[in-house]
Write an enzyme that holds these catalytic residues in place. Structure first.
Site, mmCIF file in Angstrom:
data_model
loop_
_atom_site.group_PDB
_atom_site.id
_atom_site.type_symbol
_atom_site.label_atom_id
_atom_site.label_comp_id
_atom_site.label_asym_id
_atom_site.label_seq_id
_atom_site.Cartn_x
_atom_site.Cartn_y
_atom_site.Cartn_z
ATOM 1 N N GLU A 247 0.875 -1.187 0.000
ATOM 2 C CA GLU A 247 0.000 0.000 0.000
ATOM 3 C C GLU A 247 0.902 1.223 0.000
ATOM 4 O OE1 GLU A 247 -3.218 0.073 -0.091
ATOM 5 O OE2 GLU A 247 -3.845 -1.927 0.522
ATOM 6 N N CYS A 281 -2.391 9.484 2.798
ATOM 7 C CA CYS A 281 -2.033 8.832 1.529
ATOM 8 C C CYS A 281 -3.090 9.098 0.469
ATOM 9 C CB CYS A 281 -1.849 7.336 1.738
ATOM 10 S SG CYS A 281 -3.240 6.541 2.553
HETATM 11 P P1 NDP Z 1 8.293 5.000 4.438
HETATM 12 O O1 NDP Z 1 8.224 4.302 3.137
HETATM 13 O O2 NDP Z 1 9.445 5.880 4.711
HETATM 14 O O3 NDP Z 1 8.273 3.937 5.640
HETATM 15 C C1 NDP Z 1 7.234 3.014 5.819
HETATM 16 C C2 NDP Z 1 7.690 1.915 6.757
HETATM 17 O O4 NDP Z 1 8.710 1.151 6.111
HETATM 18 C C3 NDP Z 1 8.310 2.434 8.054
HETATM 19 O O5 NDP Z 1 7.972 1.570 9.111
HETATM 20 C C4 NDP Z 1 9.786 2.355 7.736
HETATM 21 O O6 NDP Z 1 10.589 2.288 8.886
HETATM 22 C C5 NDP Z 1 9.844 1.062 6.965
HETATM 23 N N1 NDP Z 1 11.044 0.890 6.155
HETATM 24 C C6 NDP Z 1 11.935 1.830 5.730
HETATM 25 N N2 NDP Z 1 12.901 1.249 4.969
HETATM 26 C C7 NDP Z 1 12.614 -0.072 4.907
HETATM 27 C C8 NDP Z 1 13.218 -1.194 4.267
HETATM 28 N N3 NDP Z 1 14.325 -1.077 3.515
HETATM 29 N N4 NDP Z 1 12.643 -2.405 4.403
HETATM 30 C C9 NDP Z 1 11.511 -2.558 5.137
HETATM 31 N N5 NDP Z 1 10.899 -1.533 5.781
HETATM 32 C C10 NDP Z 1 11.440 -0.308 5.657
HETATM 33 O O7 NDP Z 1 6.898 5.767 4.583
HETATM 34 P P2 NDP Z 1 6.467 6.795 5.708
HETATM 35 O O8 NDP Z 1 6.550 6.140 7.039
HETATM 36 O O9 NDP Z 1 7.188 8.074 5.490
HETATM 37 O O10 NDP Z 1 4.908 6.980 5.388
HETATM 38 C C11 NDP Z 1 4.413 7.880 4.469
HETATM 39 C C12 NDP Z 1 4.089 7.172 3.155
HETATM 40 O O11 NDP Z 1 3.126 6.162 3.400
HETATM 41 C C13 NDP Z 1 3.443 8.104 2.145
HETATM 42 O O12 NDP Z 1 3.992 7.872 0.872
HETATM 43 C C14 NDP Z 1 1.980 7.699 2.176
HETATM 44 O O13 NDP Z 1 1.284 7.973 0.995
HETATM 45 C C15 NDP Z 1 2.097 6.229 2.436
HETATM 46 N N6 NDP Z 1 0.858 5.704 2.983
HETATM 47 C C16 NDP Z 1 0.093 4.880 2.195
HETATM 48 C C17 NDP Z 1 -1.123 4.412 2.649
HETATM 49 C C18 NDP Z 1 -1.947 3.473 1.824
HETATM 50 O O14 NDP Z 1 -2.825 2.816 2.387
HETATM 51 N N7 NDP Z 1 -1.748 3.370 0.531
HETATM 52 C C19 NDP Z 1 -1.645 4.797 3.964
HETATM 53 C C20 NDP Z 1 -0.758 5.643 4.715
HETATM 54 C C21 NDP Z 1 0.443 6.074 4.225
HETATM 55 P P3 NDP Z 1 11.217 3.669 9.461
HETATM 56 O O15 NDP Z 1 10.074 4.597 9.705
HETATM 57 O O16 NDP Z 1 11.842 3.221 10.702
HETATM 58 O O17 NDP Z 1 12.165 4.177 8.401
#
Ligand code: NDP
Length: 501
Positions: A247, A281
């Site tokens: 997502e 999002c």
């Molecule tokens: P990120 O992609 O930065 O991070 C998402 C999660 O992935 C965090 O827990 C992060 O950890 C983790 N992560 C980071 N790097 C890795 C890796 N290499 N492997 C596995 N996990 C990893 O997103 P954000 O947290 O900044 O969230 C915002 C984004 O989420 C926006 O683009 C938004 O549109 C999207 N979003 C989508 C939704 C949907 O339903 N389609 C709903 C809500 C948000 P850490 O934070 O510790 O880096």
């Protein structure tokens, strides 16, 4: 100086590395959490495997009773949860309460519907297989790894966690490094109603902890976050053939047709673009307005958006930008729009005062500006004039993103909605689909694939198990070496009769 999670890592007395979650409104530390490494993540998954058997054996009724108890506990602790969400994200108390109300409603739906959607049922065997009883059931995968973002730290991951649990899986959850406390809160309240086994655990840390979860041997990863991280998660999971639900982000359009209720559309655009500081999002980022109603619409949006103020105090309309890095993205998009001939009718570059960003409404922005093509994730709106709603649809469909969309039209809402390439559409209101637990949530293209919520969201965390039981011998059985050519002739005659006309 405002701290971020990554600037505050340190070792605790037990020697484990820890990091701090920080209130973006004040820069104050909310709490410290361990950084789970590869070994800790694998251990959590190992424990989850044992717990998964216990949880699956409870059956639908047993699980529903526990999930109902958890829901009631969350209702009782709602104010604690709200304070934690507000502290870790900076969002207003009412935005956090709204998020929790949705969490509770979805949890109720998933627990109540799981048996009906996933339980064993008969399927028609068809004419050729009339001598069989065909049955289908959806079985839990085992252990599901959930990786969540910070913008809706309870609602978004719970779209996977609640549905995966209701389907009979154990869950290991890696929350965003910005909102680890919300993850810990969810798991610890669950443990109060399911104390026997670690059915739902949390591993805290940075991106590397999420990557370790992808490599840990879980039976599926449910990832919600940005599109670039989604690609990394897929690549990591490919090595172990771990299935993924992805997502990702969006750049959701709102179309205002010639026959729209313009006042309602303006209200929807301002709310959908600015609530939660635009960090949604499926929030409204691009607005395409039919020429006939453009001036009236823009005047209303300008008036409404111009009155809204961010802040950390209780009366503020919305909170800060939770992730300090995002401010640079917002700034770059606004600057790009202005440099390429766009105009700001509310705010401008001066509205960006970290950690807060005041509303910015941009008009006449070229369609190839990053303010139109990329996710801004701030309280900004691009409002562009189009000849009519049909042109709005064409422009809406021009990006690789395809998460949600909105249409305002008195008579053509469903027709326009049907032509939009995206996972979800709201007609004459914004984001309504996200609040309907029975509707699947997810996107297409760069917004990802797979679904949370609804019946699809339950099935996402299962595998189909089919069975065909022979009840009696058939007159014609082509699936034996004893069949003879006469049997095949008769079967083909039957097929021509049934399907050839
Ligand atoms: P990120 O992609 O930065 O991070 C998402 C999660 O992935 C965090 O827990 C992060 O950890 C983790 N992560 C980071 N790097 C890795 C890796 N290499 N492997 C596995 N996990 C990893 O997103 P954000 O947290 O900044 O969230 C915002 C984004 O989420 C926006 O683009 C938004 O549109 C999207 N979003 C989508 C939704 C949907 O339903 N389609 C709903 C809500 C948000 P850490 O934070 O510790 O880096």
């Amino acid at each position: 100086m405002t701290q971020t999670a990554s600037t505050t890592s340190a070792r605790a007395d037990d020697g484990r590395k820890r990091f701090a979650s920080v209130d973006p409104r004040t820069g104050e530390v909310v709490a410290h959490h361990p950084i789970a490494g590869e070994d800790e993540v694998r251990e959590a998954v190992r424990l989850a495997r044992g717990a998964a058997a216990f949880w699956a054996d409870l059956g639908f009724d047993g699980r529903r009773a526990r999930l109902d108890a958890w829901r009631k506990l969350l209702v009782r602790r709602l104010e604690d949860a709200q304070q934690l969400i507000s502290a870790e994200t900076g969002k207003s108390a009412d935005d956090a309460r709204t998020e929790l109300a949705l969490v509770i409603d979805h949890l109720h739906w998933a627990a109540r519907r799981a048996a009906k959607v996933l339980g064993r049922r008969k399927v028609s065997p068809g004419m050729l297989m009339y001598n069989h009883v065909a049955t289908l059931e959806y079985r839990p995968l085992g252990v599901v790894g959930v990786i969540g973002p910070w913008n809706y730290p309870a609602f978004t991951p719970m779209g996977s966690i609640a549905y995966a649990l209701a389907a009979g899986n154990a869950v290991v959850f890696k929350p965003s490094e910005l909102t680890p406390g919300v993850g810990v809160f969810l798991a610890s309240t669950f443990a109060e109603v399911v104390p026997e086994h670690p059915v739902f655990q949390v591993v805290t840390g940075f991106g590397e902890t999420g990557a370790a979860l992808c490599r840990s041997g879980v039976d599926k990863i449910a990832f919600t976050g940005s599109t670039p991280t989604g690609r990394k998660v897929m690549a990591e999971c490919a090595a172990t053939l771990t299935p993924v639900l992805v997502e990702c982000g969006g750049k959701d359009p709102l179309i205002v047709a010639e026959d729209a209720d313009v006042r309602a559309a303006a209200e929807g655009a301002v709310w959908g673009g600015i609530f939660n500081s635009g960090q949604t999002c499926a929030g409204v980022e691009r607005v395409y307005v039919a020429d006939a109603v453009y001036d009236e619409f823009l005047a209303l949006v300008t008036e409404k958006a111009g009155k809204l103020r961010p802040g950390g105090e209780p009366g503020a309309d919305f909170g800060p930008i939770t992730m300090p890095r995002q401010v640079e993205v917002i700034q770059a998009h606004v600057a790009d729009a202005l440099e390429r001939g766009g105009r700001a009718v509310v705010g401008g570059l001066e509205s960006i005062r970290p950690p807060y960003v005041e509303p910015v409404v941009l008009v006449d922005v070229p369609e190839d500006s990053t303010a139109v093509t990329e996710e801004t994730f701030g309280p900004t709106l691009v409002v562009n004039r189009v000849a009519d709603a049909d042109e709005g649809v064409r422009r809406a469909n021009a990006l690789r993103y395809g998460l949600g969309a909105t249409v305002f039209s008195r008579n053509r809402g469903e027709e326009l909605a049907a032509r939009l390439r995206c996972g979800m559409v709201s007609i004459n209101s914004v984001l309504a689909y996200a609040s309907v637990p029975g509707l699947p949530f997810g996107g297409v293209g760069d917004s990802g694939f797979g679904r949370i919520h609804g019946e699809d969201g339950l099935r996402e965390f299962t595998y189909a198990h089919s069975a065909a039981r022979k009840r009696f011998g058939a007159l014609l059985n082509p699936m034996t070496y004893d069949r003879g050519s006469r049997t095949i002739r008769h079967v083909l005659r039957l097929v021509r009769l049934l399907h050839g006309r």
